[in-house]
Scaffold this motif. Structure first.
Motif, PDB file in Angstrom:
ATOM      1  N   LEU A   1       0.852  -1.193   0.000  1.00  0.00           N
ATOM      2  CA  LEU A   1       0.000   0.000   0.000  1.00  0.00           C
ATOM      3  C   LEU A   1       0.888   1.243   0.000  1.00  0.00           C
ATOM      4  N   ASP A   2       0.637   2.169  -0.933  1.00  0.00           N
ATOM      5  CA  ASP A   2       1.374   3.434  -1.007  1.00  0.00           C
ATOM      6  C   ASP A   2       0.499   4.489  -0.336  1.00  0.00           C
ATOM      7  N   PHE A   3       0.864   4.851   0.903  1.00  0.00           N
ATOM      8  CA  PHE A   3       0.059   5.784   1.698  1.00  0.00           C
ATOM      9  C   PHE A   3       0.468   7.216   1.360  1.00  0.00           C
ATOM     10  N   GLY A   4      -0.513   8.069   1.017  1.00  0.00           N
ATOM     11  CA  GLY A   4      -0.190   9.439   0.601  1.00  0.00           C
ATOM     12  C   GLY A   4       0.521   9.387  -0.737  1.00  0.00           C
ATOM     13  N   CYS A   5      -0.116   8.680  -1.680  1.00  0.00           N
ATOM     14  CA  CYS A   5       0.572   8.315  -2.936  1.00  0.00           C
ATOM     15  C   CYS A   5       0.894   9.507  -3.817  1.00  0.00           C
ATOM     16  N   GLY A   6       0.122  10.608  -3.728  1.00  0.00           N
ATOM     17  CA  GLY A   6       0.363  11.744  -4.629  1.00  0.00           C
ATOM     18  C   GLY A   6       0.321  11.284  -6.075  1.00  0.00           C
ATOM     19  N   SER A   7       1.412  11.489  -6.797  1.00  0.00           N
ATOM     20  CA  SER A   7       1.491  11.071  -8.208  1.00  0.00           C
ATOM     21  C   SER A   7       1.457   9.552  -8.370  1.00  0.00           C
ATOM     22  N   GLY A   8       1.694   8.832  -7.266  1.00  0.00           N
ATOM     23  CA  GLY A   8       1.723   7.362  -7.313  1.00  0.00           C
ATOM     24  C   GLY A   8       3.123   6.808  -7.513  1.00  0.00           C
TER      25      GLY A   8
END
Ligand SMILES: C[S@@+](CC[C@H](N)C(=O)[O-])C[C@H]1O[C@@H](n2cnc3c(N)ncnc32)[C@H](O)[C@@H]1O
Length: 224
Positions: free
Chosen positions: A93-100
């Protein structure tokens, strides 16, 4: 992605950006530290343009974090691509992904499934489109509790700029086996379960000309 698709996505994201930041433009960018990956980001000439008071206020009211690849995100993406064994076959899981950027790197490095989480709906659109651009798929959630329980590894880059997020690193370790945190803002990060595994220089892209102290990114690995 075909040329027509690229143009369409660029227009879609530019429209999202302009509803808060008139005159801004999204462009396709290559990342200096992560040449394997391209992202739709704020056009670099916008940062060097002289902004009027109204534009500065608009940028502060609506920080379009997703239109930048933050120094920590770029360094974490590099770290994940250089250490694929950390993500291979896992649900990440990418938390606070923004641009990803970090989640996309995890998918390229062989994660079985990647969930991208951000409370900004525009970030989820940008991360979805950036994933498509790089030939991977991310599952989008706007809230940690929608996907956090399923994650084996949590990635988080540049989330501690907001003091309200200080409880998240310990929370990550209550829900996942491990977490990788990248940060350049907190001087003495000492959270039980975490140890520093790397320190790298990075810069936010497009370059915001941040102070040198914000270019030194530390990566912390946490285990339950
Ligand atoms: C500085 S940006 C970093 C984006 C990306 N990780 C990178 O390094 O380029 C922080 C992102 O975290 C998101 N964010 C902040 N607090 C959050 C929270 N509590 N839950 C989910 N997303 C959050 C913001 O909306 C923003 O997109």
């Amino acid at each position: 992605m075909q040329a027509a698709g690229l143009e369409h996505t660029q227009e879609l994201l530019t429209a999202r950006l302009r509803s808060h930041l008139p005159g801004a433009q999204v462009e396709l960018a290559s990342l200096p530290r992560v040449p394997e990956l391209r992202l739709f980001l704020l056009a670099s000439d916008f940062c060097s343009a002289t902004l009027g008071a109204e534009e500065i206020q608009a940028a502060m009211d609506y920080p379009a974090y997703w239109a930048f690849c933050w120094a920590s995100g770029q360094v974490l993406a590099r770290y994940v691509l250089d250490h694929p064994e950390l993500v291979r076959g896992r649900t990440v899981l990418d938390f606070g992904c923004g641009s990803g950027v970090a989640g996309i790197a995890a998918a390229l490095a062989g994660a079985a499934r990647v969930i991208a989480c951000d409370l900004d709906p525009d970030a989820l659109v940008a991360a979805r489109e950036n994933a498509r651009l790089n030939g991977v798929e991310l599952q989008m959630v706007s809230d940690f509790w929608q996907g956090g329980a399923e994650a084996e590894l949590i990635l988080a880059a540049d989330i501690l700029y907001d003091r309200a997020n200080m409880d998240w690193p310990s929370r990550f370790l209550r829900h996942a086996e491990a977490a990788l945190l990248a940060d350049s803002r907190i001087r003495n990060f000492r959270e039980p379960g975490y140890r520093k595994v790397a320190s790298r220089l990075g810069c936010t892209w497009p370059d915001l000309d941040e102070m040198d102290e914000f270019r030194k990114v530390n990566i912390y690995l946490g285990f339950t």
